[in-house]
Write a protein that holds these residues in place. Structure first.
Motif, PDB file in Angstrom:
ATOM      1  N   ILE A 108       6.676  13.510   1.056  1.00  0.00           N
ATOM      2  CA  ILE A 108       7.252  12.243   0.817  1.00  0.00           C
ATOM      3  C   ILE A 108       9.202  12.591   1.480  1.00  0.00           C
ATOM      4  O   ILE A 108      10.173  11.760   2.164  1.00  0.00           O
ATOM      5  N   THR A 109       9.472  14.159   1.152  1.00  0.00           N
ATOM      6  CA  THR A 109      10.407  13.910   2.464  1.00  0.00           C
ATOM      7  C   THR A 109      10.616  15.408   3.494  1.00  0.00           C
ATOM      8  O   THR A 109       9.487  16.085   3.053  1.00  0.00           O
ATOM      9  N   ILE A 166       4.759   7.283  -2.127  1.00  0.00           N
ATOM     10  CA  ILE A 166       5.766   7.129  -0.774  1.00  0.00           C
ATOM     11  C   ILE A 166       4.946   4.957  -0.322  1.00  0.00           C
ATOM     12  O   ILE A 166       4.040   5.245   0.605  1.00  0.00           O
ATOM     13  N   TYR A 167       6.300   4.905  -0.106  1.00  0.00           N
ATOM     14  CA  TYR A 167       6.413   3.673   0.028  1.00  0.00           C
ATOM     15  C   TYR A 167       5.987   3.550   1.884  1.00  0.00           C
ATOM     16  O   TYR A 167       6.361   4.403   2.760  1.00  0.00           O
ATOM     17  N   PRO A 168       5.471   2.532   2.963  1.00  0.00           N
ATOM     18  CA  PRO A 168       5.643   2.304   4.254  1.00  0.00           C
ATOM     19  C   PRO A 168       7.194   2.750   5.040  1.00  0.00           C
ATOM     20  O   PRO A 168       8.095   1.749   4.001  1.00  0.00           O
ATOM     21  N   GLY A 169       7.014   3.331   5.774  1.00  0.00           N
ATOM     22  CA  GLY A 169       8.133   3.467   5.977  1.00  0.00           C
ATOM     23  C   GLY A 169       8.814   4.955   6.259  1.00  0.00           C
ATOM     24  O   GLY A 169      10.478   5.069   6.500  1.00  0.00           O
ATOM     25  N   ARG A 170       8.642   5.701   5.091  1.00  0.00           N
ATOM     26  CA  ARG A 170       8.495   6.658   4.354  1.00  0.00           C
ATOM     27  C   ARG A 170       7.736   7.772   4.708  1.00  0.00           C
ATOM     28  O   ARG A 170       6.526   7.403   4.964  1.00  0.00           O
ATOM     29  N   LYS A 207       0.958  -1.193  -0.227  1.00  0.00           N
ATOM     30  CA  LYS A 207       0.181   0.514  -0.002  1.00  0.00           C
ATOM     31  C   LYS A 207       1.393   1.230  -0.035  1.00  0.00           C
ATOM     32  O   LYS A 207       1.915   1.246   0.899  1.00  0.00           O
ATOM     33  N   THR A 208       0.807   2.051  -1.023  1.00  0.00           N
ATOM     34  CA  THR A 208       1.516   3.459  -1.444  1.00  0.00           C
ATOM     35  C   THR A 208       0.404   4.764  -1.244  1.00  0.00           C
ATOM     36  O   THR A 208      -0.685   4.391  -1.733  1.00  0.00           O
ATOM     37  N   GLU A 209       1.293   5.731  -0.748  1.00  0.00           N
ATOM     38  CA  GLU A 209       0.485   7.002  -0.659  1.00  0.00           C
ATOM     39  C   GLU A 209       0.752   7.732  -2.160  1.00  0.00           C
ATOM     40  O   GLU A 209       2.018   7.531  -1.775  1.00  0.00           O
ATOM     41  N   LEU A 210       0.337   8.530  -1.921  1.00  0.00           N
ATOM     42  CA  LEU A 210       0.803  10.009  -2.616  1.00  0.00           C
ATOM     43  C   LEU A 210       1.119  11.170  -2.187  1.00  0.00           C
ATOM     44  O   LEU A 210       0.383  11.308  -1.804  1.00  0.00           O
TER      45      LEU A 210
END
Length: 161
Positions: free
Chosen positions: A34-35, A15-19, A4-7
């Protein structure tokens, strides 16, 4: 296995999990960045459209594969002719079908006829005017000079009297 990724709210990157970093505004709106660089730019109120590396800029400036497939095909306008005030459509088609040499010859003949007509029209009024001209000249000699005409100064003298 599906991850499951978010935008990212700002860059629209995945955005991948843990980021990433989640920000919740006072009005309850959730933003996911994202950052920390993106988080900082969002809080400085810098528009994503003005940054070349964001998806918003790419979309605005028509970059990327998505837009290439959706390009509109322009249709070429079909040619069609209309009759002109002096000529019918059939006459126009006949003239186009004529060979250029024949058309040039016809044009020269028409020009000669027009020239002959104009010279004939000019010569007729001259003959009539020729008889009336001596009377006008005779009247011109009878005119007397204006009173005090010799004393009038000319316009082109610079301050001299």
């Amino acid at each position: 296995m599906v991850i499951k990724t978010e935008l990212c709210h700002f860059t629209e990157y995945r955005i991948y999990p843990g980021r990433g970093q989640r920000f919740i505004a006072k009005d309850g709106k959730v933003s996911f960045f994202i950052t920390s660089k993106v988080d900082s730019l969002f809080h400085q109120r810098i528009k994503a459209v003005k940054l070349r590396w964001t998806q918003a800029w790419r979309r605005m400036n028509k970059k990327g594969k998505v837009d290439e497939s959706a390009k509109k095909r322009t249709r070429k306008a079909a040619k069609f002719q209309k009759a002109i005030v002096g000529m019918s459509l059939d006459d126009i088609k006949k003239k186009k079908a004529m060979k250029p040499e024949l058309r040039q010859a016809a044009k020269e003949v028409a020009a000669k006829e027009a020239k002959a007509r104009t010279t004939k029209a000019k010569s007729a009024p001259k003959a009539k005017a020729g008889a009336a001209a001596p009377k006008q000249q005779a009247k011109g000699k009878e005119k007397l000079p204006k009173a005090g005409g010799a004393a009038a100064p000319s316009k082109h003298t610079k301050g001299k009297k």
